[in-house]
Write a protein that holds these residues in place. Structure first.
Motif, PDB file in Angstrom:
ATOM      1  N   GLU A 128       0.835  -1.207   0.000  1.00 50.87           N
ATOM      2  CA  GLU A 128       0.000   0.000   0.000  1.00 50.87           C
ATOM      3  C   GLU A 128       0.867   1.253   0.000  1.00 50.87           C
ATOM      4  O   GLU A 128       0.557   2.243  -0.673  1.00 50.87           O
ATOM      5  CB  GLU A 128      -0.918  -0.006   1.221  1.00 50.87           C
ATOM      6  N   LEU A 129       1.962   1.218   0.745  1.00 54.01           N
ATOM      7  CA  LEU A 129       2.895   2.341   0.777  1.00 54.01           C
ATOM      8  C   LEU A 129       3.587   2.508  -0.576  1.00 54.01           C
ATOM      9  O   LEU A 129       3.615   3.600  -1.151  1.00 54.01           O
ATOM     10  CB  LEU A 129       3.948   2.109   1.866  1.00 54.01           C
ATOM     11  N   ILE A 130       4.123   1.417  -1.102  1.00 53.17           N
ATOM     12  CA  ILE A 130       4.885   1.457  -2.353  1.00 53.17           C
ATOM     13  C   ILE A 130       3.996   1.875  -3.526  1.00 53.17           C
ATOM     14  O   ILE A 130       4.448   2.541  -4.471  1.00 53.17           O
ATOM     15  CB  ILE A 130       5.524   0.083  -2.634  1.00 53.17           C
ATOM     16  N   ALA A 131       2.721   1.534  -3.463  1.00 52.24           N
ATOM     17  CA  ALA A 131       1.794   1.837  -4.557  1.00 52.24           C
ATOM     18  C   ALA A 131       1.567   3.342  -4.741  1.00 52.24           C
ATOM     19  O   ALA A 131       1.016   3.767  -5.760  1.00 52.24           O
ATOM     20  CB  ALA A 131       0.460   1.139  -4.319  1.00 52.24           C
ATOM     21  N   GLN A 132       2.001   4.137  -3.781  1.00 53.54           N
ATOM     22  CA  GLN A 132       1.846   5.592  -3.899  1.00 53.54           C
ATOM     23  C   GLN A 132       2.802   6.192  -4.923  1.00 53.54           C
ATOM     24  O   GLN A 132       2.623   7.336  -5.353  1.00 53.54           O
ATOM     25  CB  GLN A 132       2.116   6.253  -2.547  1.00 53.54           C
ATOM     26  N   TYR A 133       3.816   5.416  -5.331  1.00 55.90           N
ATOM     27  CA  TYR A 133       4.907   5.978  -6.135  1.00 55.90           C
ATOM     28  C   TYR A 133       4.895   5.449  -7.562  1.00 55.90           C
ATOM     29  O   TYR A 133       4.445   4.340  -7.830  1.00 55.90           O
ATOM     30  CB  TYR A 133       6.253   5.663  -5.471  1.00 55.90           C
ATOM     31  N   ASP A 134       5.411   6.293  -8.453  1.00 56.03           N
ATOM     32  CA  ASP A 134       5.607   5.879  -9.842  1.00 56.03           C
ATOM     33  C   ASP A 134       6.966   5.224 -10.036  1.00 56.03           C
ATOM     34  O   ASP A 134       7.108   4.294 -10.824  1.00 56.03           O
ATOM     35  CB  ASP A 134       5.513   7.098 -10.775  1.00 56.03           C
ATOM     36  N   VAL A 135       7.958   5.742  -9.319  1.00 58.78           N
ATOM     37  CA  VAL A 135       9.329   5.251  -9.473  1.00 58.78           C
ATOM     38  C   VAL A 135      10.006   5.171  -8.111  1.00 58.78           C
ATOM     39  O   VAL A 135       9.966   6.137  -7.336  1.00 58.78           O
ATOM     40  CB  VAL A 135      10.168   6.166 -10.393  1.00 58.78           C
ATOM     41  N   VAL A 136      10.621   4.016  -7.834  1.00 61.29           N
ATOM     42  CA  VAL A 136      11.481   3.860  -6.665  1.00 61.29           C
ATOM     43  C   VAL A 136      12.915   3.830  -7.176  1.00 61.29           C
ATOM     44  O   VAL A 136      13.278   2.998  -8.010  1.00 61.29           O
ATOM     45  CB  VAL A 136      11.175   2.560  -5.892  1.00 61.29           C
ATOM     46  N   LEU A 137      13.725   4.765  -6.690  1.00 58.27           N
ATOM     47  CA  LEU A 137      15.124   4.868  -7.100  1.00 58.27           C
ATOM     48  C   LEU A 137      16.014   4.488  -5.921  1.00 58.27           C
ATOM     49  O   LEU A 137      15.910   5.090  -4.847  1.00 58.27           O
ATOM     50  CB  LEU A 137      15.445   6.286  -7.558  1.00 58.27           C
ATOM     51  N   ILE A 138      16.889   3.503  -6.130  1.00 61.12           N
ATOM     52  CA  ILE A 138      17.714   2.974  -5.047  1.00 61.12           C
ATOM     53  C   ILE A 138      19.179   3.286  -5.306  1.00 61.12           C
ATOM     54  O   ILE A 138      19.757   2.849  -6.306  1.00 61.12           O
ATOM     55  CB  ILE A 138      17.526   1.451  -4.899  1.00 61.12           C
ATOM     56  N   ASP A 139      19.775   4.038  -4.391  1.00 59.42           N
ATOM     57  CA  ASP A 139      21.197   4.363  -4.485  1.00 59.42           C
ATOM     58  C   ASP A 139      21.983   3.365  -3.651  1.00 59.42           C
ATOM     59  O   ASP A 139      21.794   3.274  -2.436  1.00 59.42           O
ATOM     60  CB  ASP A 139      21.438   5.792  -3.970  1.00 59.42           C
ATOM     61  N   CYS A 140      22.860   2.607  -4.303  1.00 58.66           N
ATOM     62  CA  CYS A 140      23.588   1.522  -3.637  1.00 58.66           C
ATOM     63  C   CYS A 140      25.039   1.897  -3.383  1.00 58.66           C
ATOM     64  O   CYS A 140      25.644   2.677  -4.131  1.00 58.66           O
ATOM     65  CB  CYS A 140      23.538   0.254  -4.484  1.00 58.66           C
ATOM     66  N   HIS A 141      25.597   1.290  -2.356  1.00 59.30           N
ATOM     67  CA  HIS A 141      27.012   1.453  -2.061  1.00 59.30           C
ATOM     68  C   HIS A 141      27.838   0.742  -3.121  1.00 59.30           C
ATOM     69  O   HIS A 141      27.427  -0.290  -3.646  1.00 59.30           O
ATOM     70  CB  HIS A 141      27.305   0.850  -0.683  1.00 59.30           C
ATOM     71  N   PRO A 142      29.019   1.286  -3.487  1.00 61.88           N
ATOM     72  CA  PRO A 142      29.876   0.587  -4.447  1.00 61.88           C
ATOM     73  C   PRO A 142      30.196  -0.832  -3.984  1.00 61.88           C
ATOM     74  O   PRO A 142      30.399  -1.077  -2.790  1.00 61.88           O
ATOM     75  CB  PRO A 142      31.147   1.449  -4.472  1.00 61.88           C
ATOM     76  N   GLY A 143      30.225  -1.755  -4.912  1.00 55.12           N
ATOM     77  CA  GLY A 143      30.468  -3.149  -4.573  1.00 55.12           C
ATOM     78  C   GLY A 143      29.222  -3.986  -4.788  1.00 55.12           C
ATOM     79  O   GLY A 143      28.242  -3.537  -5.383  1.00 55.12           O
ATOM     80  N   PHE A 144      29.281  -5.191  -4.284  1.00 56.67           N
ATOM     81  CA  PHE A 144      28.210  -6.152  -4.541  1.00 56.67           C
ATOM     82  C   PHE A 144      27.805  -6.854  -3.247  1.00 56.67           C
ATOM     83  O   PHE A 144      27.712  -8.078  -3.181  1.00 56.67           O
ATOM     84  CB  PHE A 144      28.685  -7.178  -5.582  1.00 56.67           C
ATOM     85  N   GLY A 145      27.571  -6.040  -2.208  1.00 54.05           N
ATOM     86  CA  GLY A 145      27.222  -6.578  -0.908  1.00 54.05           C
ATOM     87  C   GLY A 145      25.757  -6.945  -0.782  1.00 54.05           C
ATOM     88  O   GLY A 145      24.982  -6.885  -1.744  1.00 54.05           O
ATOM     89  N   LEU A 146      25.370  -7.305   0.419  1.00 51.85           N
ATOM     90  CA  LEU A 146      24.014  -7.795   0.683  1.00 51.85           C
ATOM     91  C   LEU A 146      22.951  -6.760   0.322  1.00 51.85           C
ATOM     92  O   LEU A 146      21.941  -7.090  -0.302  1.00 51.85           O
ATOM     93  CB  LEU A 146      23.906  -8.202   2.156  1.00 51.85           C
TER      94      LEU A 146
END
Length: 284
Positions: A128-146
């Motif tokens: 219900e929370l996520i449905a409020q948005y058109d786009v979720v943009l995720i900024d990740c730390h360099p590397g390939f961690g969890l």
């Protein structure tokens, strides 16, 4: 300038994209990842898209761009499967702030069987929370961690900026190998299909057409396209001090563009950046 921005809005709306989750990752730091994701989000928000930022980088640069410094109600709570209230920072933009201790959270959760699906489960529990948005943009730390693997698992597309340096194309190759391995690891044992469905795409960043490094870099991209028949480098962004100024002053490019004098002085750059945002959004 208003006409240019109106045209940009029209073109973004014309793409008729549905809900999208987009992660920005990097094999190393210093490639301009956070500046790009921030300016892309700001541009899409100006075009009327409802944006949710997730700051998964323990440096919290994206959060600090909005002058958010907090140790509560952060992405750490997301990974602990707790309720989180996104912070509204301006019209059409909310953020779940980063946490300086997210790397400790990664270590804490590293033995869980579902360690790479935690963000997916949290989003499922908070539809219900996520449905409020058109786009979720995720900024990740360099590397390939969890945390980065979790971001990839929930994303429709994954973008990585590449700089025209000795290591630019090497970083591309390394990320492609790591994504391939990750896809092979995260599979449905019944169907043998991977849970990881995101496309890995690249952004050529800090391109200076008068520099040999950029010329060689662009040549490599073109040669790969001719050899394979496809190109996963979907956008090209010029090298410009204006991007650093934007980040330092906390004023996104789309706002700077409204300054008539600034726009006329840097018209070519603004047009190219807007086109890059369109190309990225269309490819996502």
């Amino acid at each position: 300038m208003e006409d240019i921005i109106k045209e940009l809005k029209k073109r973004i709306d014309g793409l008729e994209k549905g809900f999208r989750v987009i992660a920005f990752i990097g094999d190393k730091g210093g490639v301009g990842r956070t500046s790009l994701i921030w300016n892309i989000g700001e541009t899409l928000a100006e075009a009327g898209k409802k944006i949710l930022f997730l700051d998964l980088d323990h440096q919290c640069n994206l959060s600090q761009t909005y002058e958010i410094y907090t140790s509560t109600n952060t992405v750490a709570d997301v990974f602990h499967m707790k309720p989180v209230e996104p912070i509204n920072v301006k019209e059409n933009i909310d953020i779940i702030p980063g946490d300086l201790n997210i790397d400790e959270v990664e270590v804490e959760l590293s033995n869980k069987i579902t360690k790479n699906q935690i963000l997916y489960m949290w989003m499922e529990d908070n539809q219900e929370l996520i449905a409020q948005y058109d786009v979720v943009l995720i900024d990740c730390h360099p590397g390939f961690g969890l945390a980065t693997k979790n971001a990839i698992a929930v994303s429709h597309s994954v973008f990585s900026p590449l700089n025209p340096s000795k290591y630019g194309y090497e970083a591309k190759y390394n990320l492609e190998l790591r994504m391939s391995k990750y896809r092979d690891e995260e599979i449905d044992t019944r169907t043998r299909k991977s849970y990881i469905t995101a496309n890995l795409l690249f952004i050529a960043n800090k391109i200076a057409h008068n520099k040999n490094s950029s010329k060689a870099f662009l040549k490599s991209i073109q040669e790969e396209k001719e050899e394979t028949g496809i190109s996963d480098v979907v956008a090209f962004i010029p090298e410009k001090e204006l991007i650093n100024t934007s980040t330092l002053n906390g004023v996104p490019l789309i706002e700077m563009e409204k300054d008539r004098g600034l726009f006329l002085k840097h018209r070519d750059f603004f047009r190219k950046f807007n086109q890059a945002v369109l190309d990225i959004y269309e490819a996502a």
